[in-house]
Write a protein that holds these residues in place. Structure first.
Motif, PDB file in Angstrom:
ATOM      1  N   MET A 125      -0.196  14.922   6.456  1.00 10.66           N
ATOM      2  CA  MET A 125       0.546  14.055   7.371  1.00 10.66           C
ATOM      3  C   MET A 125      -0.384  13.193   8.210  1.00 10.66           C
ATOM      4  O   MET A 125      -0.107  12.011   8.450  1.00 10.66           O
ATOM      5  CB  MET A 125       1.444  14.911   8.274  1.00 10.66           C
ATOM      6  CG  MET A 125       2.577  15.597   7.535  1.00 10.66           C
ATOM      7  SD  MET A 125       3.734  14.428   6.776  1.00 10.66           S
ATOM      8  CE  MET A 125       4.637  13.897   8.215  1.00 10.66           C
ATOM      9  N   ASP A 126      -1.494  13.760   8.659  1.00 11.09           N
ATOM     10  CA  ASP A 126      -2.463  12.975   9.434  1.00 11.09           C
ATOM     11  C   ASP A 126      -3.015  11.822   8.599  1.00 11.09           C
ATOM     12  O   ASP A 126      -3.177  10.703   9.096  1.00 11.09           O
ATOM     13  CB  ASP A 126      -3.617  13.867   9.902  1.00 11.09           C
ATOM     14  CG  ASP A 126      -3.199  14.818  11.016  1.00 11.09           C
ATOM     15  OD1 ASP A 126      -2.170  14.559  11.671  1.00 11.09           O
ATOM     16  OD2 ASP A 126      -3.909  15.823  11.232  1.00 11.09           O
ATOM     17  N   ASN A 127      -3.290  12.094   7.338  1.00 10.51           N
ATOM     18  CA  ASN A 127      -3.829  11.046   6.463  1.00 10.51           C
ATOM     19  C   ASN A 127      -2.784   9.971   6.159  1.00 10.51           C
ATOM     20  O   ASN A 127      -3.116   8.786   6.050  1.00 10.51           O
ATOM     21  CB  ASN A 127      -4.352  11.666   5.167  1.00 10.51           C
ATOM     22  CG  ASN A 127      -5.622  12.470   5.392  1.00 10.51           C
ATOM     23  OD1 ASN A 127      -6.347  12.240   6.356  1.00 10.51           O
ATOM     24  ND2 ASN A 127      -5.887  13.434   4.524  1.00 10.51           N
ATOM     25  N   ARG A 128      -1.534  10.368   6.029  1.00  6.02           N
ATOM     26  CA  ARG A 128      -0.466   9.388   5.815  1.00  6.02           C
ATOM     27  C   ARG A 128      -0.310   8.485   7.037  1.00  6.02           C
ATOM     28  O   ARG A 128      -0.152   7.270   6.908  1.00  6.02           O
ATOM     29  CB  ARG A 128       0.855  10.093   5.495  1.00  6.02           C
ATOM     30  CG  ARG A 128       0.853  10.796   4.147  1.00  6.02           C
ATOM     31  CD  ARG A 128       2.124  11.642   3.972  1.00  6.02           C
ATOM     32  NE  ARG A 128       1.998  12.536   2.836  1.00  6.02           N
ATOM     33  CZ  ARG A 128       2.497  12.300   1.633  1.00  6.02           C
ATOM     34  NH1 ARG A 128       3.138  11.187   1.396  1.00  6.02           N
ATOM     35  NH2 ARG A 128       2.345  13.176   0.661  1.00  6.02           N
ATOM     36  N   LEU A 129      -0.377   9.097   8.231  1.00  6.41           N
ATOM     37  CA  LEU A 129      -0.253   8.300   9.453  1.00  6.41           C
ATOM     38  C   LEU A 129      -1.416   7.320   9.582  1.00  6.41           C
ATOM     39  O   LEU A 129      -1.222   6.176  10.014  1.00  6.41           O
ATOM     40  CB  LEU A 129      -0.201   9.217  10.676  1.00  6.41           C
ATOM     41  CG  LEU A 129      -0.010   8.507  12.018  1.00  6.41           C
ATOM     42  CD1 LEU A 129       1.312   7.741  12.055  1.00  6.41           C
ATOM     43  CD2 LEU A 129      -0.081   9.503  13.172  1.00  6.41           C
ATOM     44  N   LYS A 159       0.856  -1.180   0.000  1.00  7.68           N
ATOM     45  CA  LYS A 159       0.000   0.000   0.000  1.00  7.68           C
ATOM     46  C   LYS A 159       0.893   1.232   0.000  1.00  7.68           C
ATOM     47  O   LYS A 159       1.915   1.265   0.681  1.00  7.68           O
ATOM     48  CB  LYS A 159      -0.915   0.006   1.221  1.00  7.68           C
ATOM     49  CG  LYS A 159      -1.927  -1.124   1.215  1.00  7.68           C
ATOM     50  CD  LYS A 159      -2.901  -1.010   2.367  1.00  7.68           C
ATOM     51  CE  LYS A 159      -3.916  -2.150   2.323  1.00  7.68           C
ATOM     52  NZ  LYS A 159      -4.873  -2.073   3.441  1.00  7.68           N
ATOM     53  N   VAL A 160       0.512   2.238  -0.772  1.00  9.37           N
ATOM     54  CA  VAL A 160       1.307   3.464  -0.846  1.00  9.37           C
ATOM     55  C   VAL A 160       0.453   4.648  -0.421  1.00  9.37           C
ATOM     56  O   VAL A 160      -0.776   4.619  -0.510  1.00  9.37           O
ATOM     57  CB  VAL A 160       1.859   3.689  -2.277  1.00  9.37           C
ATOM     58  CG1 VAL A 160       2.750   2.533  -2.695  1.00  9.37           C
ATOM     59  CG2 VAL A 160       0.747   3.887  -3.293  1.00  9.37           C
ATOM     60  N   THR A 161       1.122   5.686   0.055  1.00 10.93           N
ATOM     61  CA  THR A 161       0.387   6.871   0.467  1.00 10.93           C
ATOM     62  C   THR A 161       0.011   7.746  -0.729  1.00 10.93           C
ATOM     63  O   THR A 161      -0.984   8.447  -0.695  1.00 10.93           O
ATOM     64  CB  THR A 161       1.204   7.715   1.456  1.00 10.93           C
ATOM     65  OG1 THR A 161       2.480   8.009   0.877  1.00 10.93           O
ATOM     66  CG2 THR A 161       1.409   6.959   2.762  1.00 10.93           C
ATOM     67  N   ARG A 162       0.827   7.712  -1.772  1.00  7.35           N
ATOM     68  CA  ARG A 162       0.496   8.422  -3.009  1.00  7.35           C
ATOM     69  C   ARG A 162       1.226   7.754  -4.153  1.00  7.35           C
ATOM     70  O   ARG A 162       2.313   7.213  -3.975  1.00  7.35           O
ATOM     71  CB  ARG A 162       0.854   9.912  -2.945  1.00  7.35           C
ATOM     72  CG  ARG A 162       2.357  10.208  -2.924  1.00  7.35           C
ATOM     73  CD  ARG A 162       2.629  11.703  -2.885  1.00  7.35           C
ATOM     74  NE  ARG A 162       4.060  11.993  -2.822  1.00  7.35           N
ATOM     75  CZ  ARG A 162       4.821  12.274  -3.876  1.00  7.35           C
ATOM     76  NH1 ARG A 162       4.292  12.290  -5.085  1.00  7.35           N
ATOM     77  NH2 ARG A 162       6.112  12.528  -3.737  1.00  7.35           N
ATOM     78  N   ASP A 163       0.631   7.778  -5.351  1.00  3.24           N
ATOM     79  CA  ASP A 163       1.300   7.228  -6.527  1.00  3.24           C
ATOM     80  C   ASP A 163       1.362   8.240  -7.664  1.00  3.24           C
ATOM     81  O   ASP A 163       1.563   7.885  -8.815  1.00  3.24           O
ATOM     82  CB  ASP A 163       0.631   5.933  -6.986  1.00  3.24           C
ATOM     83  CG  ASP A 163      -0.840   6.120  -7.302  1.00  3.24           C
ATOM     84  OD1 ASP A 163      -1.317   7.277  -7.306  1.00  3.24           O
ATOM     85  OD2 ASP A 163      -1.519   5.110  -7.535  1.00  3.24           O
ATOM     86  N   SER A 164       1.171   9.515  -7.313  1.00  7.10           N
ATOM     87  CA  SER A 164       1.299  10.589  -8.297  1.00  7.10           C
ATOM     88  C   SER A 164       1.749  11.852  -7.567  1.00  7.10           C
ATOM     89  O   SER A 164       1.865  11.868  -6.334  1.00  7.10           O
ATOM     90  CB  SER A 164      -0.040  10.833  -9.014  1.00  7.10           C
ATOM     91  OG  SER A 164      -1.028  11.217  -8.078  1.00  7.10           O
ATOM     92  N   CYS A 168       7.505   8.514  11.576  1.00  9.68           N
ATOM     93  CA  CYS A 168       8.362   7.508  12.207  1.00  9.68           C
ATOM     94  C   CYS A 168       7.989   7.332  13.675  1.00  9.68           C
ATOM     95  O   CYS A 168       7.943   6.209  14.182  1.00  9.68           O
ATOM     96  CB  CYS A 168       9.828   7.927  12.102  1.00  9.68           C
ATOM     97  SG  CYS A 168      10.688   7.236  10.683  1.00  9.68           S
ATOM     98  N   TYR A 169       7.747   8.428  14.340  1.00 14.83           N
ATOM     99  CA  TYR A 169       7.526   8.382  15.784  1.00 14.83           C
ATOM    100  C   TYR A 169       6.151   7.828  16.148  1.00 14.83           C
ATOM    101  O   TYR A 169       6.014   7.041  17.084  1.00 14.83           O
ATOM    102  CB  TYR A 169       7.699   9.777  16.384  1.00 14.83           C
ATOM    103  CG  TYR A 169       7.714   9.782  17.896  1.00 14.83           C
ATOM    104  CD1 TYR A 169       8.889   9.519  18.597  1.00 14.83           C
ATOM    105  CD2 TYR A 169       6.550  10.040  18.620  1.00 14.83           C
ATOM    106  CE1 TYR A 169       8.914   9.513  19.977  1.00 14.83           C
ATOM    107  CE2 TYR A 169       6.562  10.035  20.007  1.00 14.83           C
ATOM    108  CZ  TYR A 169       7.748   9.769  20.686  1.00 14.83           C
ATOM    109  OH  TYR A 169       7.757   9.754  22.066  1.00 14.83           O
ATOM    110  N   ASN A 191      -1.064   3.245   9.975  1.00 20.15           N
ATOM    111  CA  ASN A 191      -1.606   2.519  11.124  1.00 20.15           C
ATOM    112  C   ASN A 191      -2.880   1.739  10.812  1.00 20.15           C
ATOM    113  O   ASN A 191      -3.537   1.241  11.720  1.00 20.15           O
ATOM    114  CB  ASN A 191      -1.863   3.499  12.275  1.00 20.15           C
ATOM    115  CG  ASN A 191      -0.577   4.044  12.857  1.00 20.15           C
ATOM    116  OD1 ASN A 191       0.470   3.421  12.764  1.00 20.15           O
ATOM    117  ND2 ASN A 191      -0.650   5.230  13.453  1.00 20.15           N
ATOM    118  N   SER A 192      -3.222   1.610   9.547  1.00 18.27           N
ATOM    119  CA  SER A 192      -4.467   0.940   9.173  1.00 18.27           C
ATOM    120  C   SER A 192      -4.369  -0.582   9.218  1.00 18.27           C
ATOM    121  O   SER A 192      -5.383  -1.267   9.124  1.00 18.27           O
ATOM    122  CB  SER A 192      -4.910   1.391   7.777  1.00 18.27           C
ATOM    123  OG  SER A 192      -3.962   1.000   6.796  1.00 18.27           O
TER     124      SER A 192
END
Length: 199
Positions: free
Chosen positions: A77-81, A52-57, A152-153, A85-86
């Motif tokens: 950043m909140d959406n990436r985290l 799974k990737v956070t973005r592909d474009s 990371c944290y 954690n999903s």
């Protein structure tokens, strides 16, 4: 390694309005990150990993309707985290490029947080592969991070930030801008990940 089932989440940071750092030639970090991630994703996928990737474009993934650069970056950043954690059984890799005021510095370096079990071992495995496979003069050591490296944290899974090289170093920046070297970086990260999973 083939018996181990893991979800590998790769994170090409920046994107859209956020270009990250740039080389002296004006090459933005975000494109290099994305290219390395796409190559790593493909290698992982054909090797049987669920990726799974956070973005592909070249986009930000902030919530719709959020205005202002600072608010968009925070939402992004909140959406990436949330993606990190999903899943419980995941390994997360954030791909970056480094920059420093002195152009003499070069080489990949892995960052990790002591908050997640396994992150230090993952950082050590990938760092070792950069030194043995791609950058024989690289004597950099892995480095523990704090809350300043948000993903990371606060990730709940083993996570590293992989600084693949210095865009402030002209020679390394030139390499990082090539498809051939980006492929080598992706293979190096993959090799380190496999070492970690084998352990």
């Amino acid at each position: 390694m083939q018996a181990y089932i893991a979800i590998v989440k790769t994170y090409p940071p920046h994107g859209g309005i956020d270009g990250g750092c740039t080389s002296a030639d004006g090459i933005p970090e975000k494109g290099i990150n994305l290219s390395i991630m796409q190559r790593l994703r493909d290698i992982l996928s054909v090797s049987g990993f669920d990726v799974k990737v956070t973005r592909d474009s070249d986009t930000s993934i902030h919530d719709k309707g959020v205005e202002g650069i600072a608010a968009q970056k925070s939402s992004d950043m909140d959406n990436r985290l949330e993606i990190f954690n999903s899943e419980d059984n995941a390994v997360c890799i954030s791909i970056h490029q480094n920059q420093f005021t002195d152009p003499v510095y070069s080489g990949a370096q892995m960052f990790y947080s002591d908050e997640q079990r396994g992150s230090e071992a993952l950082a050590r495995a990938v760092q070792s592969r950069f030194a043995t496979l791609l950058q024989p003069d690289n004597s950099r050591e892995i480095k523990e991070c704090g809350k300043e490296l948000f993903l990371c944290y606060y990730s709940k899974n083993p996570t590293i930030m992989a600084e693949c090289g210095f865009l402030s170093n002209p020679d390394e920046a030139a390499l990082l801008a090539t498809e051939e070297y980006q492929e080598k970086v992706a293979l190096t990260i993959f090799s380190g990940l496999c070492d970690y999973l084998d352990e």
